[in-house]
Scaffold this motif. Structure first.
Motif, PDB file in Angstrom:
ATOM      1  N   ALA A 161       0.807  -1.216   0.000  1.00  0.00           N
ATOM      2  CA  ALA A 161       0.000   0.000   0.000  1.00  0.00           C
ATOM      3  C   ALA A 161       0.845   1.273   0.000  1.00  0.00           C
ATOM      4  CB  ALA A 161      -0.921   0.009   1.213  1.00  0.00           C
ATOM      5  N   ASN A 162       0.634   2.103  -1.009  1.00  0.00           N
ATOM      6  CA  ASN A 162       1.284   3.415  -1.025  1.00  0.00           C
ATOM      7  C   ASN A 162       0.743   4.312   0.080  1.00  0.00           C
ATOM      8  OD1 ASN A 162       3.174   3.138  -3.045  1.00  0.00           O
ATOM      9  ND2 ASN A 162       1.782   3.793  -4.652  1.00  0.00           N
ATOM     10  N   SER A 163      -0.522   4.142   0.437  1.00  0.00           N
ATOM     11  CA  SER A 163      -1.075   4.972   1.512  1.00  0.00           C
ATOM     12  C   SER A 163      -0.355   4.697   2.830  1.00  0.00           C
ATOM     13  CB  SER A 163      -2.581   4.752   1.655  1.00  0.00           C
ATOM     14  OG  SER A 163      -2.878   3.387   1.854  1.00  0.00           O
ATOM     15  N   TRP A 164       0.144   3.486   3.025  1.00  0.00           N
ATOM     16  CA  TRP A 164       0.949   3.173   4.219  1.00  0.00           C
ATOM     17  C   TRP A 164       2.363   3.722   4.052  1.00  0.00           C
ATOM     18  CZ3 TRP A 164       0.537   1.708   9.083  1.00  0.00           C
ATOM     19  CH2 TRP A 164       1.692   1.306   9.746  1.00  0.00           C
ATOM     20  N   ARG A 165       2.961   3.464   2.909  1.00  0.00           N
ATOM     21  CA  ARG A 165       4.344   3.866   2.669  1.00  0.00           C
ATOM     22  C   ARG A 165       4.502   5.389   2.694  1.00  0.00           C
ATOM     23  NH1 ARG A 165       4.783   2.032  -2.160  1.00  0.00           N
ATOM     24  NH2 ARG A 165       4.857  -0.110  -1.470  1.00  0.00           N
ATOM     25  N   LEU A 166       3.502   6.115   2.210  1.00  0.00           N
ATOM     26  CA  LEU A 166       3.593   7.572   2.105  1.00  0.00           C
ATOM     27  C   LEU A 166       2.891   8.300   3.245  1.00  0.00           C
ATOM     28  CD1 LEU A 166       2.919   7.875  -1.736  1.00  0.00           C
ATOM     29  CD2 LEU A 166       5.121   7.965  -0.554  1.00  0.00           C
ATOM     30  N   ARG A 167       2.617   7.601   4.342  1.00  0.00           N
ATOM     31  CA  ARG A 167       1.845   8.213   5.434  1.00  0.00           C
ATOM     32  C   ARG A 167       2.561   9.393   6.088  1.00  0.00           C
ATOM     33  NH1 ARG A 167       4.335   3.869   7.091  1.00  0.00           N
ATOM     34  NH2 ARG A 167       5.228   3.737   9.176  1.00  0.00           N
ATOM     35  N   LEU A 168       3.865   9.471   5.962  1.00  0.00           N
ATOM     36  CA  LEU A 168       4.606  10.602   6.521  1.00  0.00           C
ATOM     37  C   LEU A 168       4.678  11.777   5.553  1.00  0.00           C
ATOM     38  CD1 LEU A 168       7.504   8.674   8.269  1.00  0.00           C
ATOM     39  CD2 LEU A 168       5.369   9.511   9.262  1.00  0.00           C
ATOM     40  N   GLU A 169       4.194  11.571   4.326  1.00  0.00           N
ATOM     41  CA  GLU A 169       4.137  12.626   3.315  1.00  0.00           C
ATOM     42  C   GLU A 169       2.669  12.907   3.018  1.00  0.00           C
ATOM     43  OE1 GLU A 169       6.458  11.467  -0.071  1.00  0.00           O
ATOM     44  OE2 GLU A 169       8.057  10.712   1.203  1.00  0.00           O
ATOM     45  N   SER A 170       2.062  13.707   3.843  1.00  0.00           N
ATOM     46  CA  SER A 170       0.632  13.956   3.745  1.00  0.00           C
ATOM     47  C   SER A 170       0.263  14.659   2.452  1.00  0.00           C
ATOM     48  CB  SER A 170       0.175  14.814   4.929  1.00  0.00           C
ATOM     49  OG  SER A 170       0.436  14.146   6.137  1.00  0.00           O
ATOM     50  N   PRO A 171      -0.869  14.252   1.844  1.00  0.00           N
ATOM     51  CA  PRO A 171      -1.332  14.927   0.630  1.00  0.00           C
ATOM     52  C   PRO A 171      -1.880  16.314   0.965  1.00  0.00           C
ATOM     53  CG  PRO A 171      -2.899  13.261   1.294  1.00  0.00           C
ATOM     54  CD  PRO A 171      -1.733  13.136   2.214  1.00  0.00           C
ATOM     55  N   ALA A 172      -2.060  17.121  -0.054  1.00  0.00           N
ATOM     56  CA  ALA A 172      -2.489  18.505   0.145  1.00  0.00           C
ATOM     57  C   ALA A 172      -3.991  18.639   0.398  1.00  0.00           C
ATOM     58  CB  ALA A 172      -2.099  19.351  -1.063  1.00  0.00           C
ATOM     59  N   SER A 173      -4.765  17.586   0.109  1.00  0.00           N
ATOM     60  CA  SER A 173      -6.209  17.696   0.309  1.00  0.00           C
ATOM     61  C   SER A 173      -6.806  16.329   0.605  1.00  0.00           C
ATOM     62  CB  SER A 173      -6.872  18.279  -0.947  1.00  0.00           C
ATOM     63  OG  SER A 173      -6.783  17.346  -2.017  1.00  0.00           O
ATOM     64  N   GLY A 174      -8.048  16.332   1.060  1.00  0.00           N
ATOM     65  CA  GLY A 174      -8.766  15.086   1.288  1.00  0.00           C
ATOM     66  C   GLY A 174      -8.981  14.319   0.006  1.00  0.00           C
ATOM     67  N   ILE A 175      -9.165  15.036  -1.095  1.00  0.00           N
ATOM     68  CA  ILE A 175      -9.330  14.378  -2.394  1.00  0.00           C
ATOM     69  C   ILE A 175      -8.038  13.655  -2.767  1.00  0.00           C
ATOM     70  CG2 ILE A 175      -9.660  14.792  -4.856  1.00  0.00           C
ATOM     71  CD1 ILE A 175     -11.565  17.083  -4.046  1.00  0.00           C
ATOM     72  N   GLY A 176      -6.912  14.262  -2.508  1.00  0.00           N
ATOM     73  CA  GLY A 176      -5.632  13.617  -2.781  1.00  0.00           C
ATOM     74  C   GLY A 176      -5.455  12.350  -1.959  1.00  0.00           C
ATOM     75  N   LEU A 177      -5.906  12.387  -0.715  1.00  0.00           N
ATOM     76  CA  LEU A 177      -5.835  11.203   0.135  1.00  0.00           C
ATOM     77  C   LEU A 177      -6.763  10.116  -0.387  1.00  0.00           C
ATOM     78  CD1 LEU A 177      -4.901   9.652   2.581  1.00  0.00           C
ATOM     79  CD2 LEU A 177      -6.590  10.902   3.946  1.00  0.00           C
ATOM     80  N   ALA A 178      -7.977  10.483  -0.787  1.00  0.00           N
ATOM     81  CA  ALA A 178      -8.917   9.503  -1.336  1.00  0.00           C
ATOM     82  C   ALA A 178      -8.358   8.872  -2.605  1.00  0.00           C
ATOM     83  CB  ALA A 178     -10.267  10.161  -1.605  1.00  0.00           C
ATOM     84  N   ARG A 179      -7.724   9.660  -3.451  1.00  0.00           N
ATOM     85  CA  ARG A 179      -7.121   9.123  -4.674  1.00  0.00           C
ATOM     86  C   ARG A 179      -5.981   8.170  -4.348  1.00  0.00           C
ATOM     87  NH1 ARG A 179      -7.211  14.729  -7.998  1.00  0.00           N
ATOM     88  NH2 ARG A 179      -9.381  14.579  -8.702  1.00  0.00           N
ATOM     89  N   ARG A 180      -5.212   8.495  -3.323  1.00  0.00           N
ATOM     90  CA  ARG A 180      -4.114   7.620  -2.904  1.00  0.00           C
ATOM     91  C   ARG A 180      -4.671   6.269  -2.442  1.00  0.00           C
ATOM     92  NH1 ARG A 180       0.187  10.009   1.332  1.00  0.00           N
ATOM     93  NH2 ARG A 180       0.656  11.296  -0.479  1.00  0.00           N
ATOM     94  N   VAL A 181      -5.751   6.315  -1.679  1.00  0.00           N
ATOM     95  CA  VAL A 181      -6.371   5.082  -1.190  1.00  0.00           C
ATOM     96  C   VAL A 181      -6.952   4.269  -2.338  1.00  0.00           C
ATOM     97  CG1 VAL A 181      -8.277   4.187   0.212  1.00  0.00           C
ATOM     98  CG2 VAL A 181      -6.812   6.001   1.116  1.00  0.00           C
ATOM     99  N   VAL A 182      -7.633   4.920  -3.262  1.00  0.00           N
ATOM    100  CA  VAL A 182      -8.224   4.226  -4.409  1.00  0.00           C
ATOM    101  C   VAL A 182      -7.131   3.589  -5.266  1.00  0.00           C
ATOM    102  CG1 VAL A 182      -9.456   4.603  -6.585  1.00  0.00           C
ATOM    103  CG2 VAL A 182     -10.360   5.549  -4.465  1.00  0.00           C
ATOM    104  N   ALA A 183      -6.008   4.257  -5.415  1.00  0.00           N
ATOM    105  CA  ALA A 183      -4.907   3.706  -6.206  1.00  0.00           C
ATOM    106  C   ALA A 183      -4.321   2.452  -5.568  1.00  0.00           C
ATOM    107  CB  ALA A 183      -3.817   4.761  -6.390  1.00  0.00           C
ATOM    108  N   ASP A 184      -4.549   2.260  -4.265  1.00  0.00           N
ATOM    109  CA  ASP A 184      -4.050   1.078  -3.575  1.00  0.00           C
ATOM    110  C   ASP A 184      -4.899  -0.170  -3.815  1.00  0.00           C
ATOM    111  OD1 ASP A 184      -1.741   2.051  -2.441  1.00  0.00           O
ATOM    112  OD2 ASP A 184      -2.706   2.636  -0.567  1.00  0.00           O
ATOM    113  N   TYR A 185      -6.135  -0.023  -4.244  1.00  0.00           N
ATOM    114  CA  TYR A 185      -7.007  -1.184  -4.423  1.00  0.00           C
ATOM    115  C   TYR A 185      -6.377  -2.279  -5.290  1.00  0.00           C
ATOM    116  CZ  TYR A 185     -11.278   0.138  -1.943  1.00  0.00           C
ATOM    117  OH  TYR A 185     -12.188   0.408  -0.979  1.00  0.00           O
ATOM    118  N   PRO A 186      -5.876  -1.980  -6.490  1.00  0.00           N
ATOM    119  CA  PRO A 186      -5.279  -3.059  -7.292  1.00  0.00           C
ATOM    120  C   PRO A 186      -4.058  -3.695  -6.629  1.00  0.00           C
ATOM    121  CG  PRO A 186      -5.647  -1.110  -8.645  1.00  0.00           C
ATOM    122  CD  PRO A 186      -5.919  -0.721  -7.228  1.00  0.00           C
ATOM    123  N   ARG A 187      -3.233  -2.892  -5.975  1.00  0.00           N
ATOM    124  CA  ARG A 187      -2.044  -3.426  -5.304  1.00  0.00           C
ATOM    125  C   ARG A 187      -2.434  -4.342  -4.151  1.00  0.00           C
ATOM    126  NH1 ARG A 187       0.113   1.469  -7.206  1.00  0.00           N
ATOM    127  NH2 ARG A 187      -0.878   2.850  -5.716  1.00  0.00           N
TER     128      ARG A 187
END
Length: 108
Positions: free
Chosen positions: A52-78
């Motif tokens: 999961a990139n959302s786990w790996r990048l947890r110390l590099e916070s996204p600029a918005s909630g939408i960016g966080l949601a996109r990060r989480v959605v991108a993790d689904y296939p992985r």
């Protein structure tokens, strides 16, 4: 005795292998915590964290909630690939951001 042996090696930290350093906080960043629940096996939980990139990048916070949601959605296939590799062929799971379910359909 080498004088360089006692010097810190800050520039030698390949991919964060020698510990996690917290980045400087940005005023526009969205701080978050990532967790995996329901994985009874510690090895499976670590496999999911590794995928999961959302786990790996947890110390590099996204600029918005939408960016966080996109990060989480991108993790689904992985995460699906990681579960298949662990012989879990019928995964039952999901993700949420601030208590709101996030699915791949939300990325559109």
């Amino acid at each position: 005795m080498c004088a360089c042996a006692s010097a810190p090696r800050a520039g030698f930290d390949f991919f964060g292998l020698f510990g996690e350093e917290k980045a400087e906080p940005r005023p526009d960043a969205v701080a978050y915590e990532a967790s995996f629940t329901g994985a009874d096996d510690g090895k499976l939980e670590q496999t999911l964290k590794d995928a999961a990139n959302s786990w790996r990048l947890r110390l590099e916070s996204p600029a918005s909630g939408i960016g966080l949601a996109r990060r989480v959605v991108a993790d689904y296939p992985r995460l699906t690939d990681a579960l298949w590799a662990a012989a879990i062929t019928t995964p039952d799971g999901g993700a949420s951001v601030a208590g709101v379910a996030v699915t791949p359909k939300d990325a559109a």
